[in-house]
Scaffold this motif. Structure first.
Motif, mmCIF file in Angstrom:
data_model
loop_
_atom_site.group_PDB
_atom_site.id
_atom_site.type_symbol
_atom_site.label_atom_id
_atom_site.label_comp_id
_atom_site.label_asym_id
_atom_site.label_seq_id
_atom_site.Cartn_x
_atom_site.Cartn_y
_atom_site.Cartn_z
ATOM 1 N N THR A 47 45.716 19.937 36.132
ATOM 2 C CA THR A 47 45.523 21.093 34.680
ATOM 3 C C THR A 47 46.534 22.745 34.310
ATOM 4 O OG1 THR A 47 43.377 21.957 35.326
ATOM 5 C CG2 THR A 47 43.373 19.949 34.170
ATOM 6 N N THR B 29 34.102 22.616 36.644
ATOM 7 C CA THR B 29 33.316 20.979 36.571
ATOM 8 C C THR B 29 32.101 20.860 37.813
ATOM 9 O OG1 THR B 29 34.704 20.951 38.835
ATOM 10 C CG2 THR B 29 35.824 19.954 36.211
ATOM 11 N N THR C 153 37.995 7.739 29.754
ATOM 12 C CA THR C 153 38.821 8.001 28.395
ATOM 13 C C THR C 153 40.400 9.014 28.736
ATOM 14 O OG1 THR C 153 38.130 8.814 27.654
ATOM 15 C CG2 THR C 153 36.905 7.011 26.812
ATOM 16 N N ASN D 278 42.714 11.000 25.939
ATOM 17 C CA ASN D 278 42.846 10.573 24.697
ATOM 18 C C ASN D 278 43.917 12.506 24.365
ATOM 19 O OD1 ASN D 278 41.526 9.072 23.863
ATOM 20 N ND2 ASN D 278 39.714 10.653 23.894
ATOM 21 N N SER E 281 45.086 15.709 23.308
ATOM 22 C CA SER E 281 44.924 16.934 23.538
ATOM 23 C C SER E 281 44.251 17.776 21.690
ATOM 24 C CB SER E 281 44.712 18.247 24.201
ATOM 25 O OG SER E 281 44.639 19.423 24.670
ATOM 26 N N ARG F 23 44.251 14.920 27.620
ATOM 27 C CA ARG F 23 42.714 15.171 27.792
ATOM 28 C C ARG F 23 42.171 14.166 28.042
ATOM 29 N NH1 ARG F 23 37.952 14.144 24.961
ATOM 30 N NH2 ARG F 23 36.289 15.838 25.113
ATOM 31 N N ARG G 227 38.320 12.805 29.885
ATOM 32 C CA ARG G 227 37.379 13.052 29.824
ATOM 33 C C ARG G 227 36.506 12.257 31.161
ATOM 34 N NH1 ARG G 227 33.096 10.167 25.951
ATOM 35 N NH2 ARG G 227 31.095 10.872 25.843
ATOM 36 N N VAL H 87 32.859 10.052 32.681
ATOM 37 C CA VAL H 87 31.804 10.292 33.098
ATOM 38 C C VAL H 87 30.742 9.561 34.331
ATOM 39 C CG1 VAL H 87 29.153 9.416 31.823
ATOM 40 C CG2 VAL H 87 30.936 10.504 30.652
ATOM 41 N N ASP I 52 28.672 5.729 27.396
ATOM 42 C CA ASP I 52 28.565 7.350 26.810
ATOM 43 C C ASP I 52 27.842 8.389 27.260
ATOM 44 O OD1 ASP I 52 28.806 7.444 24.621
ATOM 45 O OD2 ASP I 52 30.347 8.753 24.564
ATOM 46 N N GLN J 279 29.180 14.396 33.349
ATOM 47 C CA GLN J 279 29.866 14.375 32.419
ATOM 48 C C GLN J 279 30.963 15.543 32.112
ATOM 49 O OE1 GLN J 279 31.453 13.618 27.905
ATOM 50 N NE2 GLN J 279 30.185 16.062 27.779
ATOM 51 N N VAL K 140 35.069 16.863 31.051
ATOM 52 C CA VAL K 140 36.150 17.238 31.029
ATOM 53 C C VAL K 140 37.789 17.598 31.546
ATOM 54 C CG1 VAL K 140 37.163 17.528 27.925
ATOM 55 C CG2 VAL K 140 34.695 16.318 28.452
ATOM 56 N N ASP L 298 40.328 19.446 29.679
ATOM 57 C CA ASP L 298 41.121 19.466 29.019
ATOM 58 C C ASP L 298 42.409 21.315 28.642
ATOM 59 O OD1 ASP L 298 43.174 19.459 26.353
ATOM 60 O OD2 ASP L 298 41.839 19.456 25.526
#
Length: 354
Positions: free
Chosen positions: A277, A283, A295, A297, A299, A306, A308, A310, A324, A329, A331, A333
């Motif tokens: 990152t 986290t 996943t 995706n 940003s 991004r 994610r 779980v 989900d 979780q 994330v 980003d």
């Protein structure tokens, strides 16, 4: 109208049929309405076979001139092709089982000593080790020995190679985890293996599905220097692959006890998910939990990714999908890069014992 009991028996001998009386109509142009089975009548086939034997100078068989009744001819013509195929399949199965039984009972072939296989192993390429081990049990035993892996390492070692300290010749002499160290070193020394690594994309398309239902064994974050003025943050997730076998347990040959240390590998069936990152992100602790969703995706700034993740407390049952909802979780980003590495990858941060 004659009674059924008064039907006359027709006599048919091989001498009654000659080459002139056998026509194409008896074979390729036979009318299916006349010959339902699509085959030549048994009487004609026997007669032709007898004539061929006479032409070749062979003695006539004793059963060539047997009488054939009209009832037998009718019954042979009324057979269905499906019944014929079933009978042929049964006969073929019986012959196959008989050949298997004879081959199992036979004592043909010789068993070569392990020394012979160890000598042949000196000419085996690294990518052919698995094929060589599948030849026989003695060949497999050779691939379990420390001598085999030590010779394989020395054969491809180069003095000018840039190897980590744990893969240097001084560390290779240790018996513990010898096989794992030699395999890792080959991805530095052996050109076909290095080319294979260079062709692996940074983020394979199968990455999200590969790590699903895997247990997180270890998780840590470290600060690294990149091309940017600011430092990058590297999030490392060490996962354990979930193996599924047909009978619920993996079946394998019993490893000889004297070679167990050679095949010891704490990182076996493990891979590393490395997410880099642009800045530090808090986290939660996920060690010991199972990944249920992953996943990737675009940003929010439309320039980066991004990620994610779980995690659940319990693993998923095979064939079931969990949404989900719930769980822990994570994330990340914006994301600079994502890598998935197996235990043999040159950039894989291996255990201190391997």
């Amino acid at each position: 109208m004659p009674k059924k009991g008064n039907r006359k028996r027709l006599k048919f001998r091989a001498g009654d049929v000659c080459s002139e009386s056998v026509t194409v109509a008896d074979y390729a142009d036979a009318d299916p309405a006349v010959v339902k089975s699509g085959r030549v009548k048994k009487a004609v086939a026997n007669a032709v076979e007898q004539e061929v034997k006479l032409l070749c100078g062979l003695e006539a068989s004793q059963g060539a001139g047997e009488e054939v009744t009209a009832d037998a001819l009718d019954s042979s013509d009324d057979l269905h092709p499906e019944d014929d195929r079933e009978n042929d399949i049964k006969v073929a199965h019986k012959k196959k089982n008989k050949r298997r039984k004879e081959s199992s009972e036979s004592s043909d072939g010789g068993e070569y000593p392990v020394d012979i296989w160890l000598m042949l192993a000196s000419y085996i390429r690294p990518e052919d080790v698995c094929r060589f081990a599948l030849i026989c049990r003695n060949a497999w035993t050779v691939t379990c020995t420390a001598a085999f892996w030590t010779r394989l390492y020395r054969r491809h070692y180069k003095t000018d190679a840039d190897l980590p300290f744990r893969l240097q010749p001084d560390c290779i002499d240790r018996m513990c985890s010898l096989r794992a160290r030699v395999i890792r070193s080959l991805f530095h020394l052996y050109e076909p293996f290095t080319l294979r690594v260079s062709k692996i994309p940074a983020l394979p398309e199968s990455t999200p599905t590969t790590v699903l239902n895997s247990k997180c064994l270890l998780f840590w974050v470290r600060k690294v220097l990149g091309t940017r003025p600011e430092a990058l943050w590297e999030f490392n997730f060490k996962f354990l692959k979930q193996r599924h076998s047909k009978n619920g347990c993996a079946k394998s040959l019993c490893m000889p006890r004297q070679y167990e240390d050679v095949h010891t590998n704490p990182d076996s069936d493990c891979y590393m998910l490395q997410v880099t990152t642009l800045n530090f992100i808090f986290t939660p602790v996920v060690m010991g939990m199972t990944l249920s969703l992953f996943t990737i995706n675009v940003s929010t700034d439309m320039r980066h990714h991004r990620v994610r993740l779980v995690f659940q407390d319990t693993p998923l049952q095979r064939g079931n999908k969990r949404g989900d909802q719930g769980g822990t979780q994570v994330v990340l980003d914006p994301v600079h890069s994502v890598k998935l590495m197996d235990w043999w990858h040159p950039q894989y941060p291996s255990s201190p014992y391997v």
